[in-house]
Scaffold this active site. Structure first.
Site, short mmCIF file in Angstrom:
data_model
loop_
_atom_site.label_atom_id
_atom_site.label_comp_id
_atom_site.label_asym_id
_atom_site.label_seq_id
_atom_site.Cartn_x
_atom_site.Cartn_y
_atom_site.Cartn_z
N ASP A 13 0.82 -1.22 0.00
CA ASP A 13 0.00 0.00 0.00
C ASP A 13 0.85 1.27 0.00
O ASP A 13 0.41 2.32 0.46
CB ASP A 13 -0.95 0.03 1.22
CG ASP A 13 -1.74 -1.25 1.37
OD1 ASP A 13 -2.38 -1.67 0.38
OD2 ASP A 13 -1.71 -1.84 2.47
N LYS A 16 2.58 2.26 -5.13
CA LYS A 16 3.32 1.78 -6.29
C LYS A 16 2.59 2.06 -7.60
O LYS A 16 3.20 2.39 -8.61
CB LYS A 16 3.60 0.28 -6.14
CG LYS A 16 4.50 -0.07 -4.97
CD LYS A 16 4.75 -1.55 -4.86
CE LYS A 16 3.51 -2.32 -4.46
NZ LYS A 16 3.01 -1.98 -3.10
N GLY A 17 1.26 1.91 -7.59
CA GLY A 17 0.50 2.12 -8.81
C GLY A 17 0.65 3.52 -9.36
O GLY A 17 0.82 3.71 -10.57
N ALA A 39 -3.88 -7.46 -4.53
CA ALA A 39 -3.22 -6.17 -4.70
C ALA A 39 -4.23 -5.13 -5.18
O ALA A 39 -5.15 -5.44 -5.93
CB ALA A 39 -2.09 -6.28 -5.71
N GLY A 40 -4.06 -3.90 -4.75
CA GLY A 40 -4.89 -2.81 -5.24
C GLY A 40 -4.02 -1.60 -5.53
O GLY A 40 -3.57 -0.92 -4.61
N HIS A 41 -3.74 -1.36 -6.80
CA HIS A 41 -2.91 -0.22 -7.18
C HIS A 41 -3.80 0.92 -7.61
O HIS A 41 -4.55 0.81 -8.59
CB HIS A 41 -1.94 -0.63 -8.30
CG HIS A 41 -0.87 -1.55 -7.83
ND1 HIS A 41 0.12 -2.05 -8.66
CD2 HIS A 41 -0.61 -2.07 -6.61
CE1 HIS A 41 0.93 -2.82 -7.95
NE2 HIS A 41 0.49 -2.85 -6.71
N GLN A 222 2.15 -5.81 -3.28
CA GLN A 222 2.41 -5.90 -1.85
C GLN A 222 3.72 -5.17 -1.50
O GLN A 222 4.08 -4.21 -2.16
CB GLN A 222 2.43 -7.36 -1.37
CG GLN A 222 1.06 -8.03 -1.34
CD GLN A 222 0.68 -8.64 -2.67
OE1 GLN A 222 1.48 -9.25 -3.34
NE2 GLN A 222 -0.58 -8.49 -3.06
N ALA A 297 -7.41 -0.65 -0.76
CA ALA A 297 -8.00 -0.44 -2.09
C ALA A 297 -8.74 -1.68 -2.57
O ALA A 297 -9.67 -1.57 -3.37
CB ALA A 297 -6.90 -0.07 -3.09
N THR A 299 -9.78 -4.44 -0.21
CA THR A 299 -10.70 -4.97 0.80
C THR A 299 -11.52 -3.90 1.51
O THR A 299 -12.56 -4.20 2.09
CB THR A 299 -9.90 -5.73 1.87
OG1 THR A 299 -9.03 -4.79 2.54
CG2 THR A 299 -9.07 -6.84 1.24
N GLY A 300 -11.05 -2.64 1.51
CA GLY A 300 -11.71 -1.59 2.25
C GLY A 300 -11.39 -1.61 3.74
O GLY A 300 -11.89 -0.79 4.51
N ARG A 301 -10.53 -2.55 4.16
CA ARG A 301 -10.21 -2.65 5.58
C ARG A 301 -9.38 -1.46 6.04
O ARG A 301 -8.50 -0.98 5.31
CB ARG A 301 -9.42 -3.93 5.86
CG ARG A 301 -10.19 -5.21 5.70
CD ARG A 301 -9.36 -6.42 6.09
NE ARG A 301 -8.21 -6.61 5.22
CZ ARG A 301 -7.33 -7.58 5.37
NH1 ARG A 301 -7.45 -8.43 6.38
NH2 ARG A 301 -6.31 -7.72 4.52
N PRO A 302 -9.64 -0.94 7.25
CA PRO A 302 -8.80 0.14 7.77
C PRO A 302 -7.38 -0.34 7.98
O PRO A 302 -7.15 -1.45 8.47
CB PRO A 302 -9.47 0.51 9.11
CG PRO A 302 -10.27 -0.69 9.48
CD PRO A 302 -10.71 -1.32 8.20
N LYS A 329 3.08 10.15 -0.14
CA LYS A 329 2.08 10.65 0.80
C LYS A 329 2.67 11.55 1.88
O LYS A 329 2.23 11.55 3.04
CB LYS A 329 1.29 9.50 1.42
CG LYS A 329 0.60 8.63 0.37
CD LYS A 329 -0.33 7.59 0.95
CE LYS A 329 -1.70 8.16 1.26
NZ LYS A 329 -2.72 7.11 1.49
#
Length: 423
Positions: A13, A16-17, A39-41, A222, A297, A299-302, A329
């Protein structure tokens, strides 16, 4: 021409994307080498947020070839959904997207096993995304998995049924059934769709492109601290997330690798279970989560949030041979009067170390911090690195000194344009 590799240096997280999207115009090829739909980019440009899961992050550039390598585990259902979203946004992937025939397939029964295995752990859960990643890699290593190329064989459905039967036996051991019948029609429909795409031996494709003088950006998923060998085991993913994974996940020789881009946030986050030395359980951690919109991105998990951890970063830099760092960031820390940096760990016996202990010892150490003044500036309003506040420049210089690697990019916002090149 060389292969440059982009890897996360933390627990994933890291952004990278976005960096792949920024760097992509200077490359001929972007290739994903491991991971799957866990993965969520996230990429943001023209005011629109795009989230990619299995498709390489160069897909928005029509002149760039995008390759899903053999090291990836591919869910046909999720892949079709992802490509449909791209079509809806006017992206034509028909000519510049290639999928390795050697990539492993995620079956509905893999997803079922993932949930069954996680629930069987009780209070000792890994924190799986429940996307079927682990069971698919287990089948790969156990030499019983199905690969993308198998969908072209006349007996694919028989092979599928045999795999499901094996998985049902495992589920029975836990006193459970797979209960996947309602998902199978969608799966086989997605497999039919997958057959219409460019399925090829991507190791030959990539090496031919290298001989033609093309340059390749290898994209990891990851982060290094989730690597199956060197991460905080067993709270890791099931693939090699470090640079070495680019060789095995794409079929390229180590001699081709040139630059290694290490991606790190200006602070640190983690999703799921496992040790996290600098985690903040107070209002500061909540403030970072809120300012950074730190929710998965995929799962939506905090996400769990904490200060930047230099011993962990040095470990990742060593494993990957990082040549430059991209600090992401930084704007999330805009409102802080004080920024803290973990420089060492204190062990239970009172000694200090700058080495990352094994995961069992990570639970027992105490981070040692130094404090630096915050910049209290709206970084998203800046477009020139020369305009960065002195406090942020000092922060960057401190990190460069202790990590012994230059920071070449600083991200000050989610959009493409909020990317400052420091050299």
């Amino acid at each position: 021409m060389p292969v440059d590799v982009l890897v996360g240096l933390q627990w994933g997280d890291e952004g990278k994307g976005k960096i792949v999207d920024v760097l992509a115009p200077t490359y001929d090829v972007v290739a994903r080498f491991q991971g799957g739909p866990n993965a969520g980019h996230t990429l943001t440009f023209d005011g629109i947020k795009h989230v990619l899961h299995q498709v390489p992050s160069g897909i928005f550039h029509p002149h760039i070839l995008n390759v899903v390598g053999n090291g990836v585990v591919l869910d046909p259902v999720v892949f079709r959904q992802e490509l449909q979203k791209l079509t809806d946004r006017g992206v034509d992937y028909s000519r510049n997207l290639y999928i390795s025939r050697k990539a492993q397939l995620i079956l509905p029964s893999h997803r079922a096993l993932d949930r069954i295995n996680e629930e069987a752990r009780g209070g000792d859960k890994i924190g799986s995304t429940l996307k079927g990643i682990g069971p698919t890699y287990q089948d790969k290593i156990g030499r019983t998995g199905l690969r993308v190329g198998d969908i072209l064989l006349p007996d694919f459905e028989q092979r599928y049924r045999e795999a499901v039967a094996r998985h049902a036996t495992i589920a029975e051991f836990h006193g459970r059934g797979l209960d996947i019948e309602q998902f199978e029609a969608d799966f086989f429909s997605a497999v039919d769709f997958l057959r219409t795409l460019q399925l090829t031996d991507t190791e030959y494709l990539l090496n031919d492109l290298l001989r033609e003088g093309k340059n390749i950006l290898a994209e990891g998923a990851q982060g290094s601290m989730l690597d199956i060998d060197f991460g905080t085991y067993p709270y890791v993913t099931s693939s090699s997330t470090i640079v070495a994974g680019a060789c095995t996940g794409l079929g390229i020789a180590p001699r081709h690798i040139n630059k290694v881009y290490g991606i790190s946030k200006a602070y640190c986050t983690r999703v799921g279970a496992g040790p996290f030395p600098t985690e903040l359980h107070d209002e500061v951690g909540e403030q970072i989560r809120a300012a950074g919109r730190e929710f998965g991105a995929t799962t939506g998990r905090p996400r769990r949030c904490g200060w930047i951890d230099l011993p962990a970063l040095r470990y990742s830099i060593m494993l990957n041979g990082v040549t430059e760092i991209h600090l992401m960031k930084a704007d999330v820390l805009d409102e802080f009067d004080e920024i803290r940096v973990c420089t060492h760990y204190e062990l239970p016996n009172g000694e200090q170390t700058d080495h990352l202990p094994d995961h069992g010892d990570l639970e027992k150490l105490t981070p040692v911090y130094i404090s630096m003044p915050g910049w209290r500036t709206n970084l998203q309003a800046l477009t020139d690195p020369k305009a960065l506040p002195a406090e942020l420049i000092n922060y960057i210089s401190f990190l460069e000194k202790h990590l012994e690697v230059p920071i070449s990019i600083v991200s000050v916002g989610p959009d493409r344009v909020s990317t400052l090149h420091m050299s």
